[in-house]
Design an enzyme around this catalytic site. Sequence first.
Site, PDB file in Angstrom:
ATOM      1  N   ASP A  25       5.846  -8.095  -4.767  1.00 44.80           N
ATOM      2  CA  ASP A  25       4.881  -7.008  -4.993  1.00 44.80           C
ATOM      3  C   ASP A  25       5.578  -5.649  -5.075  1.00 44.80           C
ATOM      4  OD1 ASP A  25       4.123  -9.241  -3.380  1.00 44.80           O
ATOM      5  OD2 ASP A  25       2.215  -8.313  -2.878  1.00 44.80           O
TER       6      ASP A  25
ATOM      7  N   LYS B  37       7.704  -2.434   3.601  1.00 42.77           N
ATOM      8  CA  LYS B  37       7.134  -1.361   4.422  1.00 42.77           C
ATOM      9  C   LYS B  37       8.035  -1.208   5.644  1.00 42.77           C
ATOM     10  CE  LYS B  37       2.319  -2.600   3.297  1.00 42.77           C
ATOM     11  NZ  LYS B  37       0.978  -2.946   3.844  1.00 42.77           N
TER      12      LYS B  37
END
Length: 416
Positions: free
Chosen positions: A182, A172
């Site tokens: 992930d 992010k």
Amino acid sequence: MKFFLSKINFIALFLLTICTSCGNEKKTTGEEAVNTASQELIVPRDLKWSQRMMLSEMHRFPEASKLDFSDKPKWSYTNGLVLKAAQEVYEKTGKQKYYDYIYNFADTMVTDQGEIRTYDLEKQNLDMLNSGNVLLFLYPKTHKERFLKALKTLKSQIDTQPRTYDGGFWHKKRYTNQMWLDGLYMAEPFYAHYTQMFSEGEKARKAYNDVVHQFELIQQHALDPETGLLYHGWDASKEQKWANKETGTSPNFWSRAMGWYGMALVDVLDYLPEDFEGRQKLIGYLNQFADAIVKVQDDKTGLWWQVLDKGGKEGNYLEASGSSMFTYTLAKGVKKGYLPGKYIANAKKAYQGILNNLVTVDENGVVNLNQVCAVAGLGGDPYRDGTYEYYVNEKIRSNDPKGTGPFILASLQLDE
């Protein structure tokens, strides 16, 4: 006397009639009870587990936009995960209700102008790309311009995503210089599928190379050569408190993080061209992955522990989402010919372990998946330090979509 005998015969006949009636009534009542019970079943018990869990999810969350126990419609990776499972159930059964469930999510979340509700491009959050797979499924069927516009917005995030010094996507924008396992699942199947659908020639080749490069970087930076397991995260700057000052890796092997990575590998391969040189590299990674995870599979149950290499340690537990993800990865890997056939035994043992230890069924037929880690991450506020104690003390809940989605996908691969 004649009157008396007639009276006795009448009474006997009356009693016999009552008894016969009682027997019939009991039988009828029993049948009605069975019929009533079956009418009260929300989820029929004679279906395969894939449909039983999918119908249970649709019962729990009638609106797919609220799949992750959300009060309001939300665009998130968990919606995309369960709706991928819904897509595969639909393709297997042809039942319209599954398609409608998928379509209603997109219809709710994408405006007439093609804007995605609750999505913020500025956050550059890889998680948000996963639900783009719903639109990649729907657009060729509907040719709705708003779905295409939303897809282009999501692709623009890939084009502008911040990267590490060697080209890895930050997880992010606020997680600077960090790659998480992930993120490979959140971004790469979408990226590869979008490329297959909309690009060709040199442009497509560059994009496929970029997809494979993300896996190369994870193998380079997050792999533990001793166990073959992969650390949850890697900080290229080595500045995070959770980061090893020499390697930049987080300190533990989290089950679901590796589960995301395994699913990313087998799903990306669906979209890479057969003659693309990067395919064999990913298949090699998948084989290394399979070898590593079966070594830490629990012998007794066939399941996997929340912290993979510390089975039986106080506080550790057999976790449902990682176990379902590994089952799916192994089963699909064998089915597609990427993995040797021997791994199907591990997948079947794990699947039976899930049914035996983690699945319960309510009286109304609704199926529950228990013992799912609700969430885990690195950094942030409050700070998540990646220690063993952190992972085993995160909240555990039933029917978290990060478990139910992979359970359905695993069920389909095993035809259960």
